[in-house]
Design a protein around this motif. Structure first.
Motif, PDB file in Angstrom:
ATOM      1  N   MET A 103      25.888 -12.691 -43.382  1.00 25.24           N
ATOM      2  CA  MET A 103      26.997 -11.824 -43.741  1.00 25.24           C
ATOM      3  C   MET A 103      27.948 -12.503 -44.734  1.00 25.24           C
ATOM      4  O   MET A 103      28.877 -11.878 -45.243  1.00 25.24           O
ATOM      5  CB  MET A 103      27.766 -11.467 -42.470  1.00 25.24           C
ATOM      6  N   MET A 132      16.857  -5.463 -42.482  1.00 25.93           N
ATOM      7  CA  MET A 132      18.141  -4.774 -42.350  1.00 25.93           C
ATOM      8  C   MET A 132      17.947  -3.276 -42.115  1.00 25.93           C
ATOM      9  O   MET A 132      18.806  -2.603 -41.573  1.00 25.93           O
ATOM     10  CB  MET A 132      18.982  -4.975 -43.609  1.00 25.93           C
ATOM     11  N   LYS A 162      21.868   6.108 -37.838  1.00 27.41           N
ATOM     12  CA  LYS A 162      20.993   4.934 -37.825  1.00 27.41           C
ATOM     13  C   LYS A 162      19.948   5.085 -36.734  1.00 27.41           C
ATOM     14  O   LYS A 162      20.281   5.306 -35.568  1.00 27.41           O
ATOM     15  CB  LYS A 162      21.822   3.664 -37.590  1.00 27.41           C
ATOM     16  N   PHE A 207      16.248   3.604 -34.906  1.00 30.37           N
ATOM     17  CA  PHE A 207      15.366   2.455 -34.697  1.00 30.37           C
ATOM     18  C   PHE A 207      14.040   2.942 -34.151  1.00 30.37           C
ATOM     19  O   PHE A 207      13.974   4.009 -33.539  1.00 30.37           O
ATOM     20  CB  PHE A 207      15.976   1.478 -33.689  1.00 30.37           C
ATOM     21  N   SER A 266      27.778  -1.331 -31.307  1.00 28.87           N
ATOM     22  CA  SER A 266      27.404  -2.506 -32.107  1.00 28.87           C
ATOM     23  C   SER A 266      26.600  -2.110 -33.332  1.00 28.87           C
ATOM     24  O   SER A 266      26.737  -2.715 -34.396  1.00 28.87           O
ATOM     25  CB  SER A 266      26.587  -3.482 -31.261  1.00 28.87           C
ATOM     26  N   ARG A 272      27.538  -3.043 -37.093  1.00 28.96           N
ATOM     27  CA  ARG A 272      26.619  -3.760 -37.986  1.00 28.96           C
ATOM     28  C   ARG A 272      26.410  -3.021 -39.312  1.00 28.96           C
ATOM     29  O   ARG A 272      26.244  -3.647 -40.343  1.00 28.96           O
ATOM     30  CB  ARG A 272      25.264  -3.966 -37.301  1.00 28.96           C
ATOM     31  N   THR A 275      27.526  -4.727 -43.178  1.00 23.62           N
ATOM     32  CA  THR A 275      26.424  -4.961 -44.131  1.00 23.62           C
ATOM     33  C   THR A 275      25.229  -5.676 -43.499  1.00 23.62           C
ATOM     34  O   THR A 275      24.436  -6.297 -44.193  1.00 23.62           O
ATOM     35  CB  THR A 275      26.846  -5.788 -45.388  1.00 23.62           C
ATOM     36  N   LEU A 276      25.086  -5.580 -42.182  1.00 22.89           N
ATOM     37  CA  LEU A 276      23.950  -6.239 -41.542  1.00 22.89           C
ATOM     38  C   LEU A 276      22.803  -5.279 -41.264  1.00 22.89           C
ATOM     39  O   LEU A 276      21.688  -5.692 -40.995  1.00 22.89           O
ATOM     40  CB  LEU A 276      24.393  -6.899 -40.233  1.00 22.89           C
ATOM     41  N   LEU A 277      23.100  -3.994 -41.306  1.00 18.21           N
ATOM     42  CA  LEU A 277      22.072  -2.964 -41.124  1.00 18.21           C
ATOM     43  C   LEU A 277      22.249  -1.927 -42.224  1.00 18.21           C
ATOM     44  O   LEU A 277      23.387  -1.587 -42.571  1.00 18.21           O
ATOM     45  CB  LEU A 277      22.257  -2.256 -39.774  1.00 18.21           C
ATOM     46  N   LEU A 278      21.137  -1.432 -42.751  1.00 17.14           N
ATOM     47  CA  LEU A 278      21.233  -0.361 -43.747  1.00 17.14           C
ATOM     48  C   LEU A 278      21.247   0.975 -43.025  1.00 17.14           C
ATOM     49  O   LEU A 278      20.398   1.227 -42.173  1.00 17.14           O
ATOM     50  CB  LEU A 278      20.032  -0.420 -44.690  1.00 17.14           C
ATOM     51  N   ARG A 320      27.456  -4.804 -51.856  1.00  9.30           N
ATOM     52  CA  ARG A 320      27.404  -5.620 -50.652  1.00  9.30           C
ATOM     53  C   ARG A 320      28.250  -6.892 -50.775  1.00  9.30           C
ATOM     54  O   ARG A 320      29.009  -7.234 -49.872  1.00  9.30           O
ATOM     55  CB  ARG A 320      25.945  -5.990 -50.400  1.00  9.30           C
ATOM     56  N   THR A 321      28.114  -7.583 -51.892  1.00 12.01           N
ATOM     57  CA  THR A 321      28.821  -8.866 -52.008  1.00 12.01           C
ATOM     58  C   THR A 321      30.337  -8.666 -52.029  1.00 12.01           C
ATOM     59  O   THR A 321      31.073  -9.423 -51.393  1.00 12.01           O
ATOM     60  CB  THR A 321      28.366  -9.616 -53.274  1.00 12.01           C
ATOM     61  N   ARG A 379      31.414  -8.030 -48.559  1.00 15.97           N
ATOM     62  CA  ARG A 379      31.353  -9.219 -47.701  1.00 15.97           C
ATOM     63  C   ARG A 379      32.559 -10.128 -47.894  1.00 15.97           C
ATOM     64  O   ARG A 379      32.932 -10.876 -47.002  1.00 15.97           O
ATOM     65  CB  ARG A 379      30.056  -9.978 -47.965  1.00 15.97           C
ATOM     66  N   GLN A 380      33.162 -10.067 -49.079  1.00 15.48           N
ATOM     67  CA  GLN A 380      34.351 -10.886 -49.297  1.00 15.48           C
ATOM     68  C   GLN A 380      35.582 -10.319 -48.599  1.00 15.48           C
ATOM     69  O   GLN A 380      36.561 -11.021 -48.425  1.00 15.48           O
ATOM     70  CB  GLN A 380      34.615 -11.022 -50.796  1.00 15.48           C
ATOM     71  N   ASN A 425      35.229  -9.751 -42.033  1.00 17.21           N
ATOM     72  CA  ASN A 425      34.599 -10.732 -41.157  1.00 17.21           C
ATOM     73  C   ASN A 425      34.410 -10.080 -39.802  1.00 17.21           C
ATOM     74  O   ASN A 425      34.987  -9.040 -39.531  1.00 17.21           O
ATOM     75  CB  ASN A 425      35.419 -12.019 -41.057  1.00 17.21           C
ATOM     76  N   ARG A 426      33.548 -10.696 -39.005  1.00 18.34           N
ATOM     77  CA  ARG A 426      33.172 -10.043 -37.756  1.00 18.34           C
ATOM     78  C   ARG A 426      33.106 -11.068 -36.640  1.00 18.34           C
ATOM     79  O   ARG A 426      32.658 -12.192 -36.856  1.00 18.34           O
ATOM     80  CB  ARG A 426      31.801  -9.382 -37.949  1.00 18.34           C
ATOM     81  N   ASP A 448      33.634  -6.972 -32.199  1.00 21.41           N
ATOM     82  CA  ASP A 448      32.692  -6.289 -31.320  1.00 21.41           C
ATOM     83  C   ASP A 448      32.798  -6.874 -29.920  1.00 21.41           C
ATOM     84  O   ASP A 448      32.280  -7.958 -29.644  1.00 21.41           O
ATOM     85  CB  ASP A 448      31.266  -6.439 -31.878  1.00 21.41           C
TER      86      ASP A 448
END
Ligand SMILES: Nc1ncnc2c1ncn2[C@@H]1O[C@H](COP(=O)(O)OP(=O)(O)O)[C@@H](O)[C@H]1O
Ligand SMILES: [Mg+2]
Lengths: 277, 298
Positions: A105, A268, B29, B31, B79, B83, B87-90, B107-108, B111-112, B115-116, B196
């Motif tokens: 991340m 992902m 989302k 799975f 969760s 996520r 940006t940990l799951l699309l 994404r970048t 990410r700046q 935080n998690r 979380d």
């Protein structure tokens, strides 16, 4: 702006490598175990050379040569497998520690992270190999008077790029499958070294494996280093191997990065990074 | 991507117009259902595993500076939603924007800004708190000295003794580890903080300390916080607004007071009763910390 970005990336890569070295310090007990184990196996293989030349009733020089031939094989096996494992299993390690999501991340390019891992793998594999080589040099009477160390180092450095590339390609496996991935990397590593003439010339391998041996970077590394250390081949003479190794590296590193990023995207999408919590 | 403004400026800015920290639009989302895996030979013939949706069309917006709570029992999709935001799951459908940046395409930049903190402490457990913080500082491109000093100040505030910061993290209690996780997240000055279940499994005292600190972070740094929990008291104490999440959907959303009014509960009654009235289920049954810890160690 660009310089700043590069500096930032370099520091982040360094941070990844630094963290891994710190972990090595904390697992020092295991490091000693691996070192002793690798040193002992190098010595036992060298001793095969000593006893074989004695049984053959040959001259001392031939015995020294066989011992050196085998010790170089054992050392390179060590070096290349450590490098390959560190690069390919960094993801498995982070998953095991539970840090994978935190690391992934972070606002850095994946290349920066992988470069940091490779930097660590390189330094770590080199340190270990030098230590074991020192032990072997004390134990055996090896004739290194003709060795061309510069040429040997050049081959080693060029081979590292190839093996980093191979490690990167294989790194996608632990990313996609937490369990079977790391297992598969060990099998790949074993096959790479089997088909490389670690302790034997590759022409003793079955016919159908010969083409694979010919493109295997491990084969070129072994041939080049043996030529430099045993026959005193200079930089110009090892150049064909160096070029082949660099070419393999230049092809494999970007391929590895690309495969890894496709794998990460897939992870992902399907939730393979992590699911607990 | 930081615009160089101090939190104070941003708060002043809010006087004129509301800055949206987070915009979630119709997130879905799914799975693969691994309770009935498809054998390899069938997969080769093209049979896909059945998909189950963990998040089924969630939309909401959070203005800057708010603490927003997502409440729901285990398995309700909290969760997974976090996520996707992190940006940990699309996502399979829908969009998420953080201060205007799309989590998939930018994404970048995202990410700046974020935080998690997750329910389990994501650390190198053989390394010390300080070593973990230095690693984090390097990943986020912060000057190591400055950043660790800031994290040190946060740890002082959270009451983690100095000698605990240089020993392997695995020797710290869960509460202490969670404090380090929060210090690590705040060290990077995130404009959106994703928590979380930050207090699940903590003892009451640590829980209280962590909650106080979240409030302080909001007051003093103007941080926007998304917090998941199944502790209704916590939600009531910390959050300006809460959403009830059940089976992947938001089934109610509002201030604690509004939700109580909506479901005919007394203002003194706990949110627990409101959740029961809304969904027909309690939060407690399978939502205890025991089960979470079990999952983590499995
Ligand atoms: N990575 C994943 N792969 C497959 N299923 C998942 C994954 N993550 C979550 N799930 C499933 O999605 C549902 C929601 O899980 P989760 O988001 O973790 O809920 P919560 O955080 O509210 O407990 C659960 O049924 C869970 O099993
Ligand atoms: Mg959860």
């Amino acid at each position: 702006m660009l310089m700043q970005e590069l500096r930032r990336s370099a520091l982040a890569s360094y941070g990844v490598a630094e963290r891994s070295f710190r972990l090595v310090k904390r697992y020092l007990g295991w490091e000693v175990v691996w070192l002793v184990y690798s040193a002992v196996s190098t010595l036992t293989i060298g001793l095969i050379g000593v006893s074989a030349s004695r049984a053959g009733g040959g001259e001392a020089a031939a015995g020294q040569n066989l011992t050196l031939y085998l010790v170089i094989g054992a050392l390179l096996w060590n070096y290349l497998s450590v490098l390959f494992q560190e690069v390919s299993n960094a993801v498995a390690w982070e998953r095991w520690e539970g840090t994978i999501e935190y690391t992934f991340m972070a606002p850095i390019h994946r290349l920066v992270y992988l470069a940091g891992n490779s930097l660590f793998g390189l330094g770590y594999a080199l340190l270990r190999t030098i230590l074991i080589f020192g032990i072997a040099a004390l134990w055996f009477d090896m004739d290194l008077s003709r060795a061309n160390w510069g040429a040997a180092l050049l081959v080693l450095v060029s081979s590292s790029l190839s093996f980093m590339g191979l490690g990167l390609v294989a790194a996608v496996l632990p990313l996609l499958s937490p369990e079977k991935g790391p297992q598969a990397t060990y099998i790949i590593q074993g096959l790479l070294l089997l088909v490389a003439g670690v302790y034997y010339p590759v022409d003793v391998l079955p016919e159908w494996l010969q083409p694979i041996a010919a493109i295997n970077p491990a084969t070129h590394t072994l041939d080049g280093i043996r030529a430099a250390l045993m026959e005193g081949a200079g930089v110009a003479e090892v150049m064909p191997w160096v070029l082949k190794l660099l070419l393999t590296g230049v092809l494999l590193v970007p391929l590895g990065l690309w495969v890894f990023q496709v794998g990460e995207q897939y992870a992902m999408r399907t939730g393979r990074l992590k699911r607990n919590g | 991507m930081s615009d160089g403004s101090k939190p104070g400026d941003r708060l002043a800015d809010r006087g004129n117009r509301t800055v949206l920290a987070l915009e979630v639009e119709n997130i879905v989302k799914r799975f693969a259902d691994d309770s009935e895996p498809v054998p390899l030979w069938q997969r080769l013939l093209g049979r896909r595993p059945r998909q189950v949706a963990a998040v089924r069309g969630v939309s909401f917006q959070v203005p800057e500076g708010e603490i927003f709570g997502i409440l729901g029992p285990n398995g309700s999709g909290k969760s997974t939603l976090i996520r996707v935001i992190a940006t940990l799951l699309l996502p399979d459908e829908g969009t998420v924007r953080i201060f205007g940046h799309d989590v998939v395409r930018e994404r970048t930049a995202v990410r700046q800004l974020i935080n998690r903190v997750s329910v389990e402490a994501a650390f190198f457990k053989k390394l010390s708190a300080m070593e973990n913080l230095m690693y984090a500082a390097r990943l986020y491109g912060l000057p190591v000295k400055e950043a660790t000093a800031r994290a040190g100040a946060i740890l002082d505030r959270l009451g983690l003794p100095r000698k605990k910061r240089v020993i392997p993290l695995e020797e710290l209690s869960r509460g202490q580890q969670q404090k380090v996780a929060i210090a690590r997240a705040l060290m990077t000055n995130p404009r959106l903080l994703l928590l979380d279940e930050p207090t699940t499994g903590l003892d009451p005292k640590s829980k209280r300390e962590v909650q106080d600190f979240i409030l302080e972070a909001q007051r003093e740094h103007g941080a926007t916080v998304i917090l998941t929990s199944h502790d209704m008291e916590e939600a009531e104490r910390l959050c300006q607004r809460v959403a009830f999440m059940d089976e992947g959907r938001f089934v109610a959303l509002g201030t604690p007071g509004e939700l109580k009014a909506q479901f005919g509960a007394h203002p003194e009654q706990s949110l627990e009763a409101v959740f029961l009235a809304c969904t027909g289920k309690g939060l407690g049954e399978e939502a205890g910390p025991d089960r979470v810890l079990e999952e983590v160690s499995a």
